[in-house]
Design an enzyme around this catalytic site. Structure first.
Site, PDB file in Angstrom:
ATOM      1  N   GLY A  92      -7.027 -18.111   3.637  1.00  0.00           N
ATOM      2  CA  GLY A  92      -6.167 -18.486   2.130  1.00  0.00           C
ATOM      3  C   GLY A  92      -7.302 -17.656   0.765  1.00  0.00           C
ATOM      4  CD  GLU A 151      -8.832  15.812  -1.614  1.00  0.00           C
ATOM      5  OE1 GLU A 151      -8.357  16.651  -1.731  1.00  0.00           O
ATOM      6  OE2 GLU A 151      -9.425  14.917  -2.965  1.00  0.00           O
ATOM      7  CB  THR A 193       0.122  11.574   4.385  1.00  0.00           C
ATOM      8  OG1 THR A 193       0.522  13.163   4.891  1.00  0.00           O
ATOM      9  CG2 THR A 193       0.908  11.867   2.588  1.00  0.00           C
TER      10      THR A 193
END
Lengths: 259, 380
Positions: free
Chosen positions: B338, B361, B363
């Site tokens: 958590g 630059e 995908t």
């Protein structure tokens, strides 16, 4: 103006250190780095030379295995050249033995000023700089927070608990520089590449004309006879605030001489 | 790859700089949406800007391996600032150094290397990203000037940069339009920042939409020959992919370090959680992925330094490293439990920062196109 800075190369404090059980000395087999406490001396020397509009900063160091990594860092900051003393016979040197070696190296350079850190970050004897001055028979000023060169006089603001004293002496002299009084510059990338080509003269004991019996284990007058584990850190004091907590905190900080 | 002593020193200096000059301020700069220009001038003093540029123009004259190593160190502390460093070094400074005239080099490079001027790269448009040949921004010659009209999107440093490298169509816009590149100051009345985006990560820099509204640019600001700009733009992208891979490794490495530290301190069932095999194995997997990605970007950078074709290796490094970084950052949050979901812990920021490496630059999908087109040239 020629300034020589004493530079110690130490095991990286960020890594867990280890003692050699046969000698109780810190192991120095791996890569060594520039002692941060000496980076203040290097920076002070560079500022003095830059302020004077010319001059030269040289380094002297004593280290095992011809180690130059820490020296390269100081050269990348802007020092011109270095002398490294490395000799198997130097293993186990005490503070005086170290001072004899560094003094012999310094005397080859005939400097106007010798700078050193107040104490190293691994040995903490805090005595080597003054011993070097003693061996060289030159004046020594400790705990400098500011240094000014005026002709043949070195003027120093010498840090004290209450503030500072103004102290001066004739050159050549040795001054130890308090950690934190200047901001050591980062070595620039251009400086790193330039440092590759800067000369590091590597000398052994015979080149310095020193006898093995005066340095190293055989010349040492001190011996680490026992090493004891440090006590576990105790829990701190909890102050319940009954309206006077701030006074107790100020009092506590006062005892530590922080305020 | 075994690094030289100088490579190691460069890495150590970059790490020390990032730790002392950037890390303590990152949260404040995130809240402000940017870092002060003084930071970039301090970075320049060390040599972090113009790293590969000839020292006669104020650069450090280093190889691309050095640049990528330094990029990893800055990105380990903050992705957004590493992205500013990336834009300034490559494509802008390297593009000018490679394709510029002597006058352009004299005019721009010393200021870029000193951090006096920051650069931005204007390729992407609202409907065009890596498909550089589909851009619609037009530059029409008018005497000794070009008049630019168009709309650029996702421009890092769009509002804070001093010079812009702009990709625009100069010839007929048919199947293979003539594309040109301009390098020009942004203090031009036709250069209009129309929006500064709010974003998931990289909050220490400005990402903008920019409009060119009849922006008149002297013809001397043309970079390279008219109509030959596509190779300049794509060349910049290829090098940028190596830097992006290094950025991804930086973020992932920091997530790994934080997780190792946390797992050594946090105790459950009477022992530090690193003593539980499930956590230790997770850390081992994270470390292996980081190491693999680092070797990939160093390999691509060393190919470039050796004058060999690095395009496929760069795409592979970028594809693997960027996707690895999200996996590692996610595992880092899992190790933190958590606590990792809270802003109090840096793994939360790293998780936000690394996501974009799979996008800019080129995908991941674009990298796969590049790699698949070059399968025949690979030594399989």
């Amino acid at each position: 103006m020629k300034v020589v800075v004493c530079v110690k190369q130490i095991p990286d404090p960020a890594l867990p250190g280890e003692l050699d059980p046969s000698t109780n000395y810190l192991k120095r087999d791996d890569k060594l780095i520039l002692d941060e406490s000496d980076s203040y001396g290097v920076e002070m020397a560079l500022q003095l030379v830059e302020g004077a509009g010319g001059g030269e900063v040289s380094l002297v160091s004593m280290a095992p295995n011809n180690e130059v990594s820490g020296l390269r860092t100081a050269l990348a900051m802007g020092a011109e050249d270095a002398i490294l003393v490395s000799d198997n016979a130097l293993a186990g040197s005490d503070a005086l033995g170290t001072a004899r070696v560094l003094a012999a190296a310094i005397s080859r350079l005939s400097p106007d000023l010798v700078l050193a850190g107040v104490e190293s970050s691994d040995g903490y004897t805090g005595t080597v700089p003054e011993m070097i001055a003693g061996v060289l028979d030159i004046p020594s000023i400790t705990f400098a927070k500011q240094i000014e060169i005026d002709g043949n006089t070195v003027k120093v603001q010498r840090q004290t608990e209450a503030g500072y004293d103004d102290v001066e002496c004739q050159t050549p002299a040795l001054v130890s520089v308090t950690a934190g009084v200047v901001e050591p510059r980062y070595p620039s990338f251009k400086g790193i590449m330039a440092a590759k080509k800067k000369p590091v003269e590597e000398l052994d004991l015979s080149a310095l004309g020193l006898d093995e019996s005066s340095v190293g284990q055989s010349g040492a007058r001190q011996e680490t006879v026992r090493v004891t584990e440090a006590e576990e850190r105790q829990a701190g004091e909890v102050i319940e605030d009954e309206g006077d907590a701030h006074e107790k905190i100020v009092e506590f900080l006062g005892e530590l001489k922080i305020v | 790859m075994i690094l030289s002593p100088e490579h190691n020193q460069i890495r150590e200096v970059a790490r020390a700089f990032a730790s002392s000059e950037i890390a303590p301020n990152v949260r404040e700069w995130e809240a402000q949406g940017g870092a002060p220009k003084a930071l970039y001038q301090a970075m320049a003093k060390v040599g972090l800007l113009g790293m590969t540029i000839d020292p006669k123009y104020g650069g450090s004259g280093l190889d691309f391996v050095s640049y990528a190593l330094a990029m990893e160190e800055i990105a380990a502390v903050d992705g957004g600032i590493s992205n500013m460093m990336s834009a300034n070094n490559s494509p802008v400074a390297i593009g000018i150094a490679t394709h510029g005239t002597d006058k352009q080099k004299d005019r721009f490079l010393p200021r870029l290397c000193a951090g006096e001027w920051l650069g931005s790269f204007h390729l992407t448009e609202p409907h065009t990203g890596s498909d550089a040949s589909s851009i619609t921004t037009r530059a029409v010659k008018d005497g000794n000037e070009y008049v630019l009209n168009g709309h650029k999107a996702f421009i890092t440093a769009g509002s804070t940069s001093d010079i812009a490298m702009i990709v625009a169509v100069t010839g007929p816009q048919a199947d293979s339009p003539e594309i040109s590149v301009f390098v020009t100051p942004t203090d031009n009345p036709g250069y209009q920042v129309i929006n500064t985006e709010r974003k998931l990560g990289h909050r220490t820099n400005d990402l903008c939409q920019v409009r060119f509204d009849s922006m008149r640019v002297p013809a001397t600001d043309l970079l390279g020959d008219e109509g030959r700009g596509l190779s300049i733009a794509l060349g910049g992208l290829s090098l940028g992919r190596i830097a992006t891979a290094a950025q991804a490794v930086g973020g992932a490495r920091q997530a790994l370090q934080l997780s190792k530290d946390y797992a050594s301190q946090r105790e459950t069932f009477g022992k530090p959680i690193i003593g539980h095999q499930s956590v230790a194995f997770t850390l081992a997997e994270m470390a292996t992925e980081v190491e693999a990605a680092r070797h990939m970007y160093l390999h691509a950078a060393s190919l470039h330094d050796a004058g060999k074709d690095s395009a496929t290796a760069a795409s592979m490094a970028k594809l693997f490293a960027s996707e690895m970084a999200e996996r590692v950052a996610s595992k880092a949050i899992q190790v933190h439990g958590g606590a990792g979901f809270l802003e109090d812990h840096l793994v939360e920021k790293i998780y936000r920062d690394v996501r974009v490496y799979q996008i800019y630059e080129g995908t991941s999908e674009v990298q796969k196109i590049v790699i698949s087109r070059n399968l025949d040239s690979l030594e399989l």
